[in-house]
Write an enzyme that holds these catalytic residues in place. Structure first.
Site, short mmCIF file in Angstrom:
data_model
loop_
_atom_site.label_atom_id
_atom_site.label_comp_id
_atom_site.label_asym_id
_atom_site.label_seq_id
_atom_site.Cartn_x
_atom_site.Cartn_y
_atom_site.Cartn_z
N LYS A 1 0.85 -1.19 0.00
CA LYS A 1 0.00 0.00 0.00
C LYS A 1 0.89 1.24 0.00
CE LYS A 1 -3.92 -1.84 2.68
NZ LYS A 1 -4.97 -1.69 1.67
N ARG B 1 -10.02 -11.72 1.81
CA ARG B 1 -10.83 -12.79 1.22
C ARG B 1 -10.11 -14.14 1.29
NH1 ARG B 1 -11.09 -9.52 -4.35
NH2 ARG B 1 -10.83 -7.87 -2.82
N1 BES Z 1 -8.05 -3.89 4.24
C1 BES Z 1 -8.23 -3.51 2.91
C2 BES Z 1 -9.56 -2.82 2.64
C3 BES Z 1 -9.83 -1.50 3.30
C4 BES Z 1 -9.69 -0.34 2.59
C5 BES Z 1 -10.27 -1.43 4.59
C6 BES Z 1 -9.96 0.87 3.17
C7 BES Z 1 -10.54 -0.22 5.19
C8 BES Z 1 -10.40 0.93 4.47
C9 BES Z 1 -8.16 -4.72 1.99
O1 BES Z 1 -7.38 -5.77 2.43
C10 BES Z 1 -7.62 -4.25 0.69
O2 BES Z 1 -6.52 -3.80 0.68
N2 BES Z 1 -8.41 -4.37 -0.36
C11 BES Z 1 -8.01 -3.93 -1.65
C12 BES Z 1 -8.47 -4.96 -2.64
C13 BES Z 1 -7.89 -4.79 -4.00
C14 BES Z 1 -6.41 -5.06 -3.98
C15 BES Z 1 -8.59 -5.71 -4.94
C16 BES Z 1 -8.68 -2.58 -1.92
O3 BES Z 1 -9.81 -2.36 -1.49
O4 BES Z 1 -8.04 -1.74 -2.52
ZN ZN Z 2 -5.34 -5.57 1.87
#
Ligand code: BES
Ligand code: ZN
Ligand code: ZN
Length: 518
Positions: free
Chosen positions: A297, A371
């Site tokens: 991230k 997931r």
């Molecule tokens: N933990 C995050 C999702 C999230 C985003 C939680 C903002 C709280 C606030 C999750 O694991 C994630 O990073 N999801 C990605 C998925 C993508 C890579 C398909 C996302 O939402 O960007």
């Molecule tokens: Zn994530």
């Protein structure tokens, strides 16, 4: 905060602060506010008469005005809190206004406060349909209980301003009303404590709350509340062939934790459990810190990713309440906890892993780790005999894009299960919005080289892709998926809550469980 319930005239109650609720009974959109107090106590009404007659207090939801040395009352102060328009009044406004009273009193150093039970029958029928007493009482206590929390435990300059005793003063009623108020009071106490337990877990930083520590705290809670609890780690994941969960876990020096909490209802003597009795599986995403892994991230706001275990916290909180509310249905709470880190041992884009169910998953993005752990958690719940599944997860940013921070996302493969949840949220007052996960969307997770891939082939409908992925593991078992990414953390200060963990979904999950209680 100790909570007490007494039945007497509020005017005679000695307290530093007596709270009374007020509504705006004016009819018509542009009419000036017309304030009425929800009390039948003449002394309270008289004490507030002058401020009510002025146009200084409009009665808006959460609006507060305080009177010192109110005439005719034993209380040192009278706090009037607005509930908004009488026409649209529901127990939800009472929950918020009770919270606003607590949050008014706390920074002003009041240690003991009282709230006059909202007597909606003080208004005429043209203004209001009476609200159910049990729910009213419960919402009041929930609101007050969750408002008491502040997230300053790590500050060395912290001043403990906790409220020691909250007394709810209800008038002497018929026996049936008294009983209803008592029931709601007790349920509200249990639910607010459970929600606060979940919030306190979410508040913990990632260096303190590792998966192992999360497992320890769940086990301690279960021990205290009389639930069975098992906490497993790497070996068990290998033994169960949880390839998806293990793939996420292996990038971190912190070992994963698989927590299984079991609530068994007590059967009446001589009774055997019905063969077709439902068994409910509560599965929570417990990523104690989500860096994104190799698909790292950006640094901006990454510190927030300590709350990526809020789904797990919701399930632990729900079990906390279930242990005390004792519904007549078996419930198994499962937490899949790991830390998502980039390292030499981390899983990588392009990897193919085999989940516990036997399905193969192509990894496109290691940041779609929630997931992965839930896939094995959901399948495992079925092998433990769960007939109905619910999961909660801070799963996708896409869900926040779709619904903002007011409604959390809800997905289901079964309308009846969804209906039960809909009934539950009418009681809990939490907001969820159903999004589709029909087979039309299945192409979004189709992989060229494995059974499925862990992110959508398109960037559109990301919350749905994630739900479609989970649905592959729920299969035919009735299932609900709650994407709480946008609601697990309050980004805004409100009169009834500070910024920080919200404890979203605890109350709704508990209420959903109760819809299966015979
Ligand atoms: N933990 C995050 C999702 C999230 C985003 C939680 C903002 C709280 C606030 C999750 O694991 C994630 O990073 N999801 C990605 C998925 C993508 C890579 C398909 C996302 O939402 O960007
Ligand atoms: Zn994530
Ligand atoms: Zn995550």
């Amino acid at each position: 905060m100790d909570m007490k319930l007494v039945f007497q005239d509020a005017a005679g109650f000695q307290t530093p602060l007596l709270t009374v609720f007020a509504v705006d009974v004016a009819i018509g959109k542009d009419a000036d506010p017309l304030i009425a107090l929800l009390t039948t106590s003449d002394a309270v009404t008289n004490a507030a008469a002058a401020i009510i007659a002025s146009d200084e207090f409009k009665g808006a939801l959460g609006e507060q005005v305080v009177l010192h040395s109110p005439g005719g009352l034993k209380a040192e102060r009278l706090l009037i809190v607005g509930l908004g328009k009488a026409k649209t009044l529901s127990v939800d406004e009472v929950r918020k206004a009770a919270g606003a009273a607590v949050r008014w009193a706390k920074p002003r150093g009041m240690r003991q406060i009282a709230i006059a039970f909202p007597e909606d029958h003080a208004l005429s029928d043209e203004h209001l349909e009476n609200l159910p007493c049990t729910l009213l009482s419960r919402a009041l206590i929930e609101g007050a209980g969750i408002a008491e929390m502040d997230w300053d435990t790590y500050r060395s300059d912290r001043k403990d301003r906790s409220i020691e005793v909250l007394t709810v003063i209800a008038p002497e009623n018929e026996e049936s009303t008294t009983r209803e108020i008592q029931t709601g009071f007790e349920e509200g106490r249990i639910l607010s404590e459970a929600q606060n337990f979940a919030r306190a877990l979410v508040n913990e930083p990632g260096n303190v709350l590792t998966p192992t520590e999360l497992g320890r705290r769940a086990a301690a809670m279960c021990g205290e509340k009389g639930l069975k609890c098992e906490v497993y780690s790497t070996e068990k994941l290998e033994e169960l062939k949880m390839g998806a969960f293990a793939a996420v876990a292996k990038g971190s020096a912190q070992p994963p934790a698989l927590v299984v909490m079991t609530y068994e209802p007590k059967l009446e003597k001589g009774k055997v459990p019905a063969k077709d009795a439902p068994v409910l599986g509560l599965v929570g995403k417990g990523i104690t810190f989500d860096t994104g892994g190799i698909s790292l991230k950006s640094a901006d706001g990454m510190e927030k990713m300590k709350y990526d275990m809020a789904g797990a916290a919701a399930m632990i909180g729900a079990m906390h309440a279930i242990a005390q509310l004792k519904p007549s249905v078996k419930v198994i709470g499962i937490v899949c906890s790991a830390e998502n880190m980039p390292s030499g041992t981390a899983y990588k884009p392009g990897d193919v892993v085999t989940a516990m169910s036997g399905k193969t998953i192509e990894i496109l993005n290691t940041d779609a780790e929630g997931r992965m752990v839930l896939a094995d958690g959901l399948h495992y719940a079925k092998t433990l005999g769960c007939t109905h599944l619910i999961d909660a997860a801070t799963l996708t940013g896409a869900c926040v894009v779709a619904l903002g921070m007011i409604n959390a996302g809800l997905f289901s493969n079964d309308d009846e299960t969804f209906e039960n949840f809909s009934r539950a949220i009418q009681v809990s007052g939490e907001k969820f919005w159903r999004l589709p996960c029909t087979e039309d969307y299945k192409d979004q997770i189709k992989s060229q080289i494995a059974d499925i891939m862990n992110t959508g082939g398109t960037r559109w409908g990301g919350a749905i892709s994630a739900a479609m992925f989970l649905k592959e593991f729920a299969e035919d078992t009735p299932w609900i998926h709650l994407d709480i990414a946008g609601c697990a953390w309050n980004e805004e200060v409100k009169p009834w809550h500070p910024k920080g963990p919200s404890g979203t979904a605890v109350r709704s999950i508990v209420e959903w469980v109760r819809t299966y209680s015979a």
